[in-house]
Design a protein around this motif. Structure first.
Motif, PDB file in Angstrom:
ATOM      1  N   ALA A  68       0.922  -1.164   0.139  1.00 21.98           N
ATOM      2  CA  ALA A  68      -0.082  -0.037   0.019  1.00 21.98           C
ATOM      3  C   ALA A  68       0.915   1.230  -0.005  1.00 21.98           C
ATOM      4  N   HIS A  69       1.994   1.125   0.176  1.00 21.82           N
ATOM      5  CA  HIS A  69       3.116   2.132   0.010  1.00 21.82           C
ATOM      6  C   HIS A  69       2.825   3.329   1.559  1.00 21.82           C
ATOM      7  N   PHE A  70       2.498   2.529   2.371  1.00 23.34           N
ATOM      8  CA  PHE A  70       2.173   3.400   3.751  1.00 23.34           C
ATOM      9  C   PHE A  70       3.177   2.743   4.598  1.00 23.34           C
ATOM     10  N   PRO A  71       4.105   3.569   5.127  1.00 22.92           N
ATOM     11  CA  PRO A  71       5.181   2.894   6.021  1.00 22.92           C
ATOM     12  C   PRO A  71       4.595   3.003   7.464  1.00 22.92           C
ATOM     13  N   HIS A  72       4.892   2.287   8.446  1.00 19.61           N
ATOM     14  CA  HIS A  72       4.784   2.251   9.722  1.00 19.61           C
ATOM     15  C   HIS A  72       3.291   2.237   9.920  1.00 19.61           C
ATOM     16  N   TYR A 164       4.551   4.056  14.976  1.00 25.90           N
ATOM     17  CA  TYR A 164       3.627   2.889  14.377  1.00 25.90           C
ATOM     18  C   TYR A 164       2.273   3.287  14.303  1.00 25.90           C
ATOM     19  N   VAL A 165       1.302   3.173  13.328  1.00 23.26           N
ATOM     20  CA  VAL A 165       0.080   3.666  13.499  1.00 23.26           C
ATOM     21  C   VAL A 165      -0.925   2.550  12.966  1.00 23.26           C
ATOM     22  N   LEU A 166      -2.426   2.848  13.459  1.00 21.46           N
ATOM     23  CA  LEU A 166      -3.276   2.026  12.622  1.00 21.46           C
ATOM     24  C   LEU A 166      -4.054   3.359  11.894  1.00 21.46           C
ATOM     25  N   VAL A 167      -4.503   2.851  10.440  1.00 23.94           N
ATOM     26  CA  VAL A 167      -5.323   3.792   9.956  1.00 23.94           C
ATOM     27  C   VAL A 167      -6.862   3.481   9.608  1.00 23.94           C
ATOM     28  N   GLY A 168      -7.573   4.670   9.810  1.00 23.55           N
ATOM     29  CA  GLY A 168      -9.088   4.420   9.800  1.00 23.55           C
ATOM     30  C   GLY A 168      -9.740   5.468   8.956  1.00 23.55           C
ATOM     31  N   GLU A 170     -12.892   8.721   8.531  1.00 17.88           N
ATOM     32  CA  GLU A 170     -13.102   9.946   9.354  1.00 17.88           C
ATOM     33  C   GLU A 170     -14.047   9.698  10.656  1.00 17.88           C
ATOM     34  N   ALA A 171     -14.537   8.508  10.891  1.00 19.31           N
ATOM     35  CA  ALA A 171     -15.433   8.222  11.959  1.00 19.31           C
ATOM     36  C   ALA A 171     -14.497   8.137  13.181  1.00 19.31           C
ATOM     37  N   PHE A 172     -13.203   7.986  12.949  1.00 17.70           N
ATOM     38  CA  PHE A 172     -12.314   7.594  14.119  1.00 17.70           C
ATOM     39  C   PHE A 172     -11.655   8.766  14.608  1.00 17.70           C
ATOM     40  N   GLN A 173     -11.454   8.934  15.955  1.00 19.94           N
ATOM     41  CA  GLN A 173     -10.273  10.102  16.254  1.00 19.94           C
ATOM     42  C   GLN A 173      -9.078   9.981  16.341  1.00 19.94           C
ATOM     43  N   LEU A 174      -8.388  10.999  15.971  1.00 18.46           N
ATOM     44  CA  LEU A 174      -6.977  11.025  15.939  1.00 18.46           C
ATOM     45  C   LEU A 174      -6.121  11.143  16.974  1.00 18.46           C
ATOM     46  N   THR A 175      -5.273  10.116  17.093  1.00 26.34           N
ATOM     47  CA  THR A 175      -4.679   9.942  18.450  1.00 26.34           C
ATOM     48  C   THR A 175      -3.172   9.696  18.127  1.00 26.34           C
ATOM     49  N   HIS A 176      -2.358   9.440  18.960  1.00 25.29           N
ATOM     50  CA  HIS A 176      -0.818   9.222  18.875  1.00 25.29           C
ATOM     51  C   HIS A 176      -1.066   7.881  17.889  1.00 25.29           C
ATOM     52  N   ASN A 177      -1.560   6.774  17.987  1.00 20.92           N
ATOM     53  CA  ASN A 177      -1.473   5.435  17.141  1.00 20.92           C
ATOM     54  C   ASN A 177      -2.607   5.241  16.210  1.00 20.92           C
ATOM     55  N   ILE A 178      -3.386   6.098  15.876  1.00 20.18           N
ATOM     56  CA  ILE A 178      -4.506   6.194  15.068  1.00 20.18           C
ATOM     57  C   ILE A 178      -4.590   7.383  14.210  1.00 20.18           C
ATOM     58  N   LEU A 179      -4.572   7.158  12.836  1.00 19.40           N
ATOM     59  CA  LEU A 179      -4.556   8.354  11.761  1.00 19.40           C
ATOM     60  C   LEU A 179      -5.706   8.108  11.101  1.00 19.40           C
ATOM     61  N   ARG A 180      -6.373   9.270  10.826  1.00 20.54           N
ATOM     62  CA  ARG A 180      -7.678   9.570   9.966  1.00 20.54           C
ATOM     63  C   ARG A 180      -7.249  10.600   9.109  1.00 20.54           C
ATOM     64  N   PRO A 181      -8.330  10.796   7.989  1.00 17.90           N
ATOM     65  CA  PRO A 181      -8.020  11.865   6.777  1.00 17.90           C
ATOM     66  C   PRO A 181      -8.042  13.170   7.526  1.00 17.90           C
ATOM     67  N   TYR A 182      -7.621  14.046   6.462  1.00 19.79           N
ATOM     68  CA  TYR A 182      -7.833  15.414   6.835  1.00 19.79           C
ATOM     69  C   TYR A 182      -9.478  15.848   6.710  1.00 19.79           C
ATOM     70  N   SER A 183     -10.186  16.696   7.408  1.00 20.50           N
ATOM     71  CA  SER A 183     -11.195  16.694   7.043  1.00 20.50           C
ATOM     72  C   SER A 183     -11.904  18.013   6.185  1.00 20.50           C
ATOM     73  N   GLY A 184     -12.619  18.116   5.618  1.00 15.08           N
ATOM     74  CA  GLY A 184     -13.072  19.460   4.901  1.00 15.08           C
ATOM     75  C   GLY A 184     -12.613  19.296   3.339  1.00 15.08           C
ATOM     76  N   ASN A 185     -13.289  20.329   2.685  1.00 16.69           N
ATOM     77  CA  ASN A 185     -13.029  20.482   1.186  1.00 16.69           C
ATOM     78  C   ASN A 185     -12.026  21.615   0.723  1.00 16.69           C
ATOM     79  N   GLN A 186     -11.530  22.295   1.538  1.00 14.90           N
ATOM     80  CA  GLN A 186     -10.447  23.432   1.213  1.00 14.90           C
ATOM     81  C   GLN A 186      -9.094  22.712   1.741  1.00 14.90           C
TER      82      GLN A 186
END
Length: 303
Positions: A68-72, A164-168, A170-186
């Protein structure tokens, strides 16, 4: 007994259909399915769904980086609504936002579409983030007790060590070990690139749910059983899914093909944003993905 159970889960037939096929009473078939599902979970669950060791986490992260070309990345997390016929006396607790009754299968998946962790049976009305935060896995993750490798450099040319992180989604909260997308259109180009790369990694959990539902077609219709039996059916299907993935292995044909619509804008979200540390971690990934070391050859041509 095994034949009856596998036929039930793989074909999606009802107990009434199996009554005519096997000439067994409906109550007898129900007891058989429950007994076999419990036996599958007890026999294989402890081998197929064990918490990975430090070395296993590193292997999972290397596979995500290669495919997936997504390290860690330690896994993709998401929830799947298992459609049910509402349980007696449960009111609207299982009525989800999609408008039907369900229980939730919360899962963390690796890049071979195998389940690393599952939590089964939460109310359909609950959101994914709340369900995940109630799990034992999240507690161990927050307390640093999962033997996760220590933070390291995404590339030798970098100077900042990244955890090292988990990816989720936009329903998940951004934390030290969980990444979520940037929100918004701009969004900036850097943020859009990050969202695109995260979606590429997160799609593995969506694909795993699709493989599970199409292999075990019992999920193509509402489960009209008790909550206890419904949970046992889901647990058995998850274990059998992992056994099949072990047998089949990773297929290179599953590789991703870039399209002109790969960059997408995420909708606004009301989920509470993470603290400065969590945001800094996400920004570090975003900077890496647009750097010469972390960008994909065809990715920059899309900008």
């Amino acid at each position: 007994m095994l034949s009856v159970t596998l036929r039930y889960m793989a074909s999606g037939n009802s107990f009434t259909d199996l009554f005519y096929t096997y000439k067994m009473g409906i109550a007898t078939i129900s007891n058989i399915v429950d007994t076999v599902c419990c036996a599958i979970w007890e026999k294989f669950g402890k081998y197929e769904l064990t918490v990975p060791t430090n070395e296993k986490w590193k292997t999972i992260a290397e596979d995500f980086e290669g495919r997936a070309h997504f390290p860690h990345c330690l896994g993709a997390v998401d929830g799947k609504h298992i459609r049910i016929e509402n349980f007696p006396n449960s009111g609207s607790m299982n009525l989800n936002y999609k408008g039907y009754f369900s229980i939730v299968l919360m899962a963390v998946v690796d890049s071979n579409y195998k389940f690393i962790f599952v939590d089964i049976g939460s109310y359909g009305k609950d959101c994914d983030s709340a369900i995940f935060q109630r799990t034992q896995f999240y507690k161990l993750l927050s307390e640093g007790r999962l033997q996760i490798p220590p933070p390291s450099l995404l590339h030798p040319n970098q100077s900042v060590r990244t955890p090292y992180v988990l990816v989720g989604d936009e329903a998940f909260q951004l934390t030290h070990n969980i990444l979520r997308p940037y929100s918004g259109n701009q969004l900036t180009i850097q943020q859009r690139v990050f969202n695109y790369r995260l979606i590429r990694a997160r799609r593995y959990v969506e694909c795993a749910f699709g493989i599970l539902a199409n292999k075990w077609r019992i999920f193509h219709r509402p489960l009209n059983v008790s909550k206890k039996l419904g949970k046992n059916i889901v647990k058995a299907c998850v274990v059998l899914h992992n056994l099949v993935r072990d047998r089949d292995g990773y297929r290179s044909a599953d590789g991703y093909v870039a399209t002109e619509t790969a960059f997408v804008d995420l909708p606004d979200s009301n989920v509470v944003q993470g603290g400065r540390t969590a945001n800094d971690i996400r920004n570090n990934f975003a900077e890496y993905f647009t750097s010469p070391e972390g960008s994909l050859p065809w990715q920059m041509s899309k900008i």
